[in-house]
Design a protein around this motif. Structure first.
Motif, PDB file in Angstrom:
ATOM      1  N   TYR A   4       0.705  -1.272  -0.105  1.00 36.90           N
ATOM      2  CA  TYR A   4      -0.078   0.034  -0.101  1.00 36.90           C
ATOM      3  C   TYR A   4       0.952   1.092   0.169  1.00 36.90           C
ATOM      4  O   TYR A   4       1.959   1.133   0.673  1.00 36.90           O
ATOM      5  CB  TYR A   4      -0.756  -0.070   1.052  1.00 36.90           C
ATOM      6  N   GLN A   5       0.471   2.261  -0.645  1.00 38.87           N
ATOM      7  CA  GLN A   5       1.133   3.619  -0.674  1.00 38.87           C
ATOM      8  C   GLN A   5       0.202   4.422   0.436  1.00 38.87           C
ATOM      9  O   GLN A   5      -0.832   4.612   0.183  1.00 38.87           O
ATOM     10  CB  GLN A   5       1.065   4.341  -1.992  1.00 38.87           C
ATOM     11  N   TYR A   6       1.377   5.210   1.122  1.00 40.20           N
ATOM     12  CA  TYR A   6       0.537   6.259   1.951  1.00 40.20           C
ATOM     13  C   TYR A   6       1.421   7.523   1.690  1.00 40.20           C
ATOM     14  O   TYR A   6       2.575   7.584   1.193  1.00 40.20           O
ATOM     15  CB  TYR A   6       0.680   5.630   3.666  1.00 40.20           C
ATOM     16  N   ALA A   7       0.852   8.521   2.057  1.00 43.18           N
ATOM     17  CA  ALA A   7       1.345   9.963   2.009  1.00 43.18           C
ATOM     18  C   ALA A   7       0.656  10.669   3.402  1.00 43.18           C
ATOM     19  O   ALA A   7      -0.541  10.446   3.766  1.00 43.18           O
ATOM     20  CB  ALA A   7       0.816  10.738   1.014  1.00 43.18           C
ATOM     21  N   CYS A   8       1.672  11.540   3.760  1.00 40.93           N
ATOM     22  CA  CYS A   8       1.158  12.412   5.115  1.00 40.93           C
ATOM     23  C   CYS A   8       0.670  13.381   4.571  1.00 40.93           C
ATOM     24  O   CYS A   8       0.847  14.342   3.782  1.00 40.93           O
ATOM     25  CB  CYS A   8       2.645  12.775   5.859  1.00 40.93           C
ATOM     26  N   ALA A  14       5.716  10.513   1.395  1.00 42.37           N
ATOM     27  CA  ALA A  14       5.056   9.430   0.925  1.00 42.37           C
ATOM     28  C   ALA A  14       6.064   8.222   1.035  1.00 42.37           C
ATOM     29  O   ALA A  14       7.167   8.242   1.039  1.00 42.37           O
ATOM     30  CB  ALA A  14       4.844   9.781  -0.500  1.00 42.37           C
ATOM     31  N   PHE A  15       5.459   6.822   1.300  1.00 42.62           N
ATOM     32  CA  PHE A  15       5.935   5.736   1.573  1.00 42.62           C
ATOM     33  C   PHE A  15       5.208   4.523   1.304  1.00 42.62           C
ATOM     34  O   PHE A  15       4.038   4.562   0.897  1.00 42.62           O
ATOM     35  CB  PHE A  15       6.629   5.651   2.929  1.00 42.62           C
ATOM     36  N   GLU A  16       5.892   3.451   1.004  1.00 45.50           N
ATOM     37  CA  GLU A  16       5.100   2.008   0.662  1.00 45.50           C
ATOM     38  C   GLU A  16       5.344   1.049   1.814  1.00 45.50           C
ATOM     39  O   GLU A  16       6.044   1.155   2.512  1.00 45.50           O
ATOM     40  CB  GLU A  16       5.640   1.399  -0.670  1.00 45.50           C
ATOM     41  N   GLN A  17       4.122   0.366   2.092  1.00 47.43           N
ATOM     42  CA  GLN A  17       4.216  -0.474   3.264  1.00 47.43           C
ATOM     43  C   GLN A  17       3.354  -1.623   2.940  1.00 47.43           C
ATOM     44  O   GLN A  17       2.388  -1.909   2.396  1.00 47.43           O
ATOM     45  CB  GLN A  17       3.314   0.066   4.559  1.00 47.43           C
ATOM     46  N   VAL A  18       4.118  -2.827   3.143  1.00 44.63           N
ATOM     47  CA  VAL A  18       3.490  -4.224   2.908  1.00 44.63           C
ATOM     48  C   VAL A  18       2.773  -4.549   4.129  1.00 44.63           C
ATOM     49  O   VAL A  18       2.987  -4.611   5.261  1.00 44.63           O
ATOM     50  CB  VAL A  18       4.685  -5.286   2.581  1.00 44.63           C
ATOM     51  N   SER A  25      -5.229  -0.128   8.476  1.00 43.51           N
ATOM     52  CA  SER A  25      -4.287   1.001   7.852  1.00 43.51           C
ATOM     53  C   SER A  25      -3.683   1.651   8.679  1.00 43.51           C
ATOM     54  O   SER A  25      -4.162   2.026   9.986  1.00 43.51           O
ATOM     55  CB  SER A  25      -5.573   1.692   6.869  1.00 43.51           C
ATOM     56  N   LEU A  26      -2.409   2.271   8.349  1.00 39.89           N
ATOM     57  CA  LEU A  26      -1.565   2.968   9.234  1.00 39.89           C
ATOM     58  C   LEU A  26      -2.352   4.528   9.280  1.00 39.89           C
ATOM     59  O   LEU A  26      -3.106   4.973   8.294  1.00 39.89           O
ATOM     60  CB  LEU A  26      -0.183   3.162   8.459  1.00 39.89           C
ATOM     61  N   THR A  27      -2.156   5.192  10.216  1.00 42.23           N
ATOM     62  CA  THR A  27      -2.817   6.523  10.611  1.00 42.23           C
ATOM     63  C   THR A  27      -1.845   7.492  11.125  1.00 42.23           C
ATOM     64  O   THR A  27      -2.331   8.455  10.877  1.00 42.23           O
ATOM     65  CB  THR A  27      -4.018   6.348  11.451  1.00 42.23           C
ATOM     66  N   VAL A  28      -0.538   7.211  11.498  1.00 40.03           N
ATOM     67  CA  VAL A  28       0.137   8.170  12.004  1.00 40.03           C
ATOM     68  C   VAL A  28       1.680   8.001  11.135  1.00 40.03           C
ATOM     69  O   VAL A  28       2.263   7.146  10.832  1.00 40.03           O
ATOM     70  CB  VAL A  28       0.441   7.725  13.232  1.00 40.03           C
ATOM     71  N   CYS A  29       2.117   9.222  10.670  1.00 43.13           N
ATOM     72  CA  CYS A  29       3.143   9.362   9.911  1.00 43.13           C
ATOM     73  C   CYS A  29       4.541   8.926  10.656  1.00 43.13           C
ATOM     74  O   CYS A  29       4.461   9.680  11.666  1.00 43.13           O
ATOM     75  CB  CYS A  29       3.473  11.039   9.303  1.00 43.13           C
ATOM     76  N   PRO A  30       5.351   8.140  10.173  1.00 40.19           N
ATOM     77  CA  PRO A  30       6.595   8.005  10.995  1.00 40.19           C
ATOM     78  C   PRO A  30       7.645   9.062  10.902  1.00 40.19           C
ATOM     79  O   PRO A  30       8.397   8.936  11.945  1.00 40.19           O
ATOM     80  CB  PRO A  30       7.268   6.826  10.143  1.00 40.19           C
ATOM     81  N   LEU A  36      -2.032  10.272   8.241  1.00 38.20           N
ATOM     82  CA  LEU A  36      -1.575   9.751   6.867  1.00 38.20           C
ATOM     83  C   LEU A  36      -2.860   9.095   6.107  1.00 38.20           C
ATOM     84  O   LEU A  36      -3.974   9.337   6.554  1.00 38.20           O
ATOM     85  CB  LEU A  36      -1.185   7.949   7.172  1.00 38.20           C
ATOM     86  N   ARG A  37      -2.918   9.171   4.975  1.00 34.29           N
ATOM     87  CA  ARG A  37      -3.980   8.789   4.016  1.00 34.29           C
ATOM     88  C   ARG A  37      -3.355   7.821   2.898  1.00 34.29           C
ATOM     89  O   ARG A  37      -2.330   7.787   2.594  1.00 34.29           O
ATOM     90  CB  ARG A  37      -4.476   9.965   2.955  1.00 34.29           C
TER      91      ARG A  37
END
Length: 83
Positions: A4-8, A14-18, A25-30, A36-37
């Protein structure tokens, strides 16, 4: 597992996460701990070669495949065998 691709929404990171389908879904930017969206894009799958639907893109040089409609072959065979 899908990637999945996420962007803050705050810092633009922006980053990808397996992740598996069952994971939330991830909700907090690292980077900045902002919100995150998920980023959605066009499908990355392209079907090429023979054996696919007539409406699929094909090269203009394949005259034998374009001369006979795919839907007329089964209809012709079934109507001639029924007579």
């Amino acid at each position: 597992m899908p990637t999945y691709q996420y962007a803050c929404t705050e810092c633009g990171h922006a980053f990808e996460q397996v992740q598996s389908f069952s994971e939330d879904s991830l909700t907090v930017c690292p980077e900045c701990e902002g919100r995150l969206r998920k980023v959605f894009s066009a499908a990355g799958v392209v079907f090429k070669g023979s054996g696919f639907y007539r409406t699929d893109s094909r090269s203009s040089g394949s005259s034998s495949a374009s001369s006979t409609p795919a839907s007329s072959t089964p209809a012709t065979a079934s109507s001639s065998s029924g007579s």
